[in-house]
Scaffold this active site. Structure first.
Site, PDB file in Angstrom:
ATOM      1  N   CYS A 142       0.827  -1.207   0.000  1.00 25.04           N
ATOM      2  CA  CYS A 142       0.000   0.000   0.000  1.00 25.04           C
ATOM      3  C   CYS A 142       0.871   1.272   0.000  1.00 25.04           C
ATOM      4  O   CYS A 142       1.584   1.522  -0.950  1.00 25.04           O
ATOM      5  CB  CYS A 142      -0.990  -0.029   1.153  1.00 25.04           C
ATOM      6  SG  CYS A 142      -2.394   1.082   0.879  1.00 25.04           S
ATOM      7  N   LYS A 163     -11.836   8.258  -1.918  1.00 26.70           N
ATOM      8  CA  LYS A 163     -11.088   7.134  -1.378  1.00 26.70           C
ATOM      9  C   LYS A 163     -11.504   5.820  -2.036  1.00 26.70           C
ATOM     10  O   LYS A 163     -12.685   5.560  -2.260  1.00 26.70           O
ATOM     11  CB  LYS A 163     -11.313   7.033   0.128  1.00 26.70           C
ATOM     12  CG  LYS A 163     -10.513   5.932   0.818  1.00 26.70           C
ATOM     13  CD  LYS A 163     -10.803   5.882   2.317  1.00 26.70           C
ATOM     14  CE  LYS A 163      -9.976   4.809   3.008  1.00 26.70           C
ATOM     15  NZ  LYS A 163     -10.249   4.739   4.463  1.00 26.70           N
ATOM     16  N   SER A 192      -7.598   0.090   0.287  1.00 31.60           N
ATOM     17  CA  SER A 192      -8.057   1.185   1.133  1.00 31.60           C
ATOM     18  C   SER A 192      -7.031   2.306   1.053  1.00 31.60           C
ATOM     19  O   SER A 192      -6.021   2.282   1.742  1.00 31.60           O
ATOM     20  CB  SER A 192      -8.228   0.697   2.583  1.00 31.60           C
ATOM     21  OG  SER A 192      -8.629   1.746   3.427  1.00 31.60           O
ATOM     22  N   HIS A 235      -4.147  -4.485   0.207  1.00 32.43           N
ATOM     23  CA  HIS A 235      -3.918  -5.129   1.506  1.00 32.43           C
ATOM     24  C   HIS A 235      -4.385  -6.579   1.459  1.00 32.43           C
ATOM     25  O   HIS A 235      -5.369  -6.955   2.107  1.00 32.43           O
ATOM     26  CB  HIS A 235      -4.669  -4.377   2.609  1.00 32.43           C
ATOM     27  CG  HIS A 235      -4.055  -3.074   2.990  1.00 32.43           C
ATOM     28  ND1 HIS A 235      -2.913  -2.976   3.742  1.00 32.43           N
ATOM     29  CD2 HIS A 235      -4.424  -1.801   2.710  1.00 32.43           C
ATOM     30  CE1 HIS A 235      -2.602  -1.693   3.928  1.00 32.43           C
ATOM     31  NE2 HIS A 235      -3.507  -0.970   3.315  1.00 32.43           N
ATOM     32  N   GLU A 237      -3.157  -8.875   2.958  1.00 33.02           N
ATOM     33  CA  GLU A 237      -2.949  -9.463   4.287  1.00 33.02           C
ATOM     34  C   GLU A 237      -4.109  -9.197   5.242  1.00 33.02           C
ATOM     35  O   GLU A 237      -4.173  -9.803   6.323  1.00 33.02           O
ATOM     36  CB  GLU A 237      -1.648  -8.923   4.904  1.00 33.02           C
ATOM     37  CG  GLU A 237      -1.730  -7.555   5.546  1.00 33.02           C
ATOM     38  CD  GLU A 237      -1.799  -6.388   4.570  1.00 33.02           C
ATOM     39  OE1 GLU A 237      -1.886  -5.227   5.029  1.00 33.02           O
ATOM     40  OE2 GLU A 237      -1.765  -6.616   3.345  1.00 33.02           O
ATOM     41  N   ARG A 249     -14.633   3.304  12.177  1.00 28.04           N
ATOM     42  CA  ARG A 249     -13.811   4.362  12.784  1.00 28.04           C
ATOM     43  C   ARG A 249     -14.086   5.695  12.102  1.00 28.04           C
ATOM     44  O   ARG A 249     -14.259   6.729  12.761  1.00 28.04           O
ATOM     45  CB  ARG A 249     -12.334   3.994  12.644  1.00 28.04           C
ATOM     46  CG  ARG A 249     -11.346   5.045  13.167  1.00 28.04           C
ATOM     47  CD  ARG A 249      -9.976   4.807  12.553  1.00 28.04           C
ATOM     48  NE  ARG A 249     -10.000   4.954  11.106  1.00 28.04           N
ATOM     49  CZ  ARG A 249      -9.104   4.420  10.278  1.00 28.04           C
ATOM     50  NH1 ARG A 249      -8.115   3.683  10.752  1.00 28.04           N
ATOM     51  NH2 ARG A 249      -9.192   4.635   8.974  1.00 28.04           N
TER      52      ARG A 249
END
Length: 320
Positions: A142, A163, A192, A235, A237, A249
Site C-alpha cells: 500500500c 477514497k 483502502s 492489503h 494481508e 472508525r
C-alpha cells in the site's frame, strides 16, 4: 509453515487458536537447518493487529522462517505500548549489518502527505537503499508500495478524487511471472487508500512490470528486477474485519465514508463482512516465499545488488 517468533509475542496465542503452527525461538535453535530470514518493517500505528495479519498469511509455507520485527527510530508509535516495542521490536541500527532473504514494508496512514514531509522518511530511504544489497526480495504494501516506487523508480503518487475502499476484482496480466503462480484469472483483494500512482509513468518504465491490475483501481502488483522488488498497492494481508474497523472508525469521526464495495452482504454494515480473498492472499505470499527460497544464496553475505543479480532470472520470470 513454521513461523519462528519470540516466545511471548501476543500474536502467538491467536495464531495457535486458529490452528496455525508456530515455533518459538528456543525450539527453533535446536533444528539443524537454515531458516529463511524475514524482516517486517511495521509502519502501522496498531502494530499488534498488523503483526497478526501478516503472520497469518505467511503461515502456508513448509520452510522454517525466522521473523524479525522492525520499527522506526525517528518516530515512536503512540498506539502501541512501549513495553511491546521494547520487547519485540528492533530498529534499523540493530540490523544494518545483517542480511535477509526477505523484507516486508507495510503501509502507513500518511498517504496524503508528501513523502519528504513524513517524519521518518530519511530513515525509510536508508532502509530502502540498504535493501538493494542486504535483502534478496522486498515486498512493499500500500503506502509502502507507493514509497518504494517513488524512491526506487521515481513514480509519483496522485491524490484521488475519492477514497478507494472495498474488495476489488483484479485481473492476472502475466501468468508466467512467478508471483502469479496458482492464481485464478481474476482474484479479489482489499484496497483502502486515498492516493494512486502515475500509471503512465509505470507503463513507460522498462524496469517495472505490472502483473495484476483492477479495472476500477489500476495497477495492483508490480514487479521489478525479477521479483526482487514487489509492490502491492492493496492489503491482501487484511483479515475479515480490517475494512470494517476502518469504516466504522471513520463513521465515528463524522467523515461520512462510503460503504466499502463488495464487502458487506447487501451493503449492510450491520452484517458480517464476506471474506473473499484469503486463497489469493495465501497464494501471493507463498509465491513470495518461493522467490526467496529458490533465489537466495545459502550464504546471505554473497547476495548481489538487485540490479546486478541474474541468478535464476529466467525461472523467476517465466515459471508457469
Amino acid at each position: 509453515m513454521s513461523i519462528v517468533i519470540q516466545n511471548e509475542l501476543p500474536a502467538r496465542a491467536k495464531l495457535e487458536s486458529e490452528n496455525i503452527f508456530v515455533i518459538d525461538t528456543s525450539r527453533a535453535t535446536t533444528q539443524q537447518i537454515r531458516p529463511l530470514q524475514i524482516a517486517i518493517l511495521n509502519l502501522m500505528p496498531l502494530k499488534e493487529d498488523t503483526e497478526l495479519d501478516i503472520l497469518r498469511v505467511m503461515s502456508n509455507f513448509p520452510i522454517q522462517t525466522m521473523i524479525t520485527l522492525l520499527t522506526t527510530k525517528s518516530r515512536t508509535s503512540t498506539h502501541t505500548s512501549l513495553s511491546h516495542l521494547n520487547q519485540f521490536y528492533q530498529t534499523f541500527d540493530d540490523v544494518e549489518d545483517r542480511y535477509f532473504d526477505g523484507l516486508l514494508i507495510t503501509g502507513a496512514p500518511v498517504e496524503k502527505m508528501e513523502f519528504e514531509e513524513v517524519d521518518y522518511w530519511e530513515e525509510l530511504t536508508r532502509i530502502m537503499q540498504w535493501s538493494r544489497t542486504h535483502v534478496y526480495t522486498t515486498m512493499h504494501i500500500c503506502w509502502g508500495a507507493q514509497a518504494g516506487l517513488y524512491y526506487h523508480h521515481h513514480i509519483n503518487k496522485i491524490l484521488l478524487p475519492e477514497k478507494i475502499s472495498g474488495v476489488y476484482r483484479h485481473k492476472v496480466l502475466h501468468r508466467k511471472k512467478m508471483m502469479m503462480r496458482g492464481m485464478d484469472d481474476y482474484f479479489m483483494a482489499p484496497e483502502s487508500r486515498y492516493t494512486g500512482i502515475d500509471e503512465a509513468a509505470v507503463a513507460k518504465n522498462p524496469e517495472l512490470y505490472v502483473v495484476a491490475a483492477g479495472e476500477e483501481t489500476g495497477s495492483f502488483v508490480i514487479l521489478a528486477y525479477s521479483s526482487r522488488q514487489i509492490f502491492v498497492l492493496g492489503h491482501t494481508e487484511y483479515d475479515r474485519y480490517e475494512l470494517d474497523k476502518e469504516y466504522k472508525r471513520d463513521v465515528a469521526k463524522g467523515l461520512n465514508p462510503a460503504i466499502p464495495v463488495n464487502y458487506y452482504p447487501d451493503d449492510d454494515p450491520s452484517r458480517e463482512p464476506v471474506l473473499s480473498w484469503r486463497s489469493s492472499s495465501n497464494s501471493l505470499y507463498t509465491n513470495w516465499l518461493n522467490v526467496m527460497y529458490q533465489g537466495t544464496p545459502y550464504d546471505l553475505t554473497q547476495m548481489t545488488d538487485v540490479e546486478e543479480d541474474s541468478y535464476l532470472k529466467t525461472m523467476l520470470d517465466n515459471t508457469q
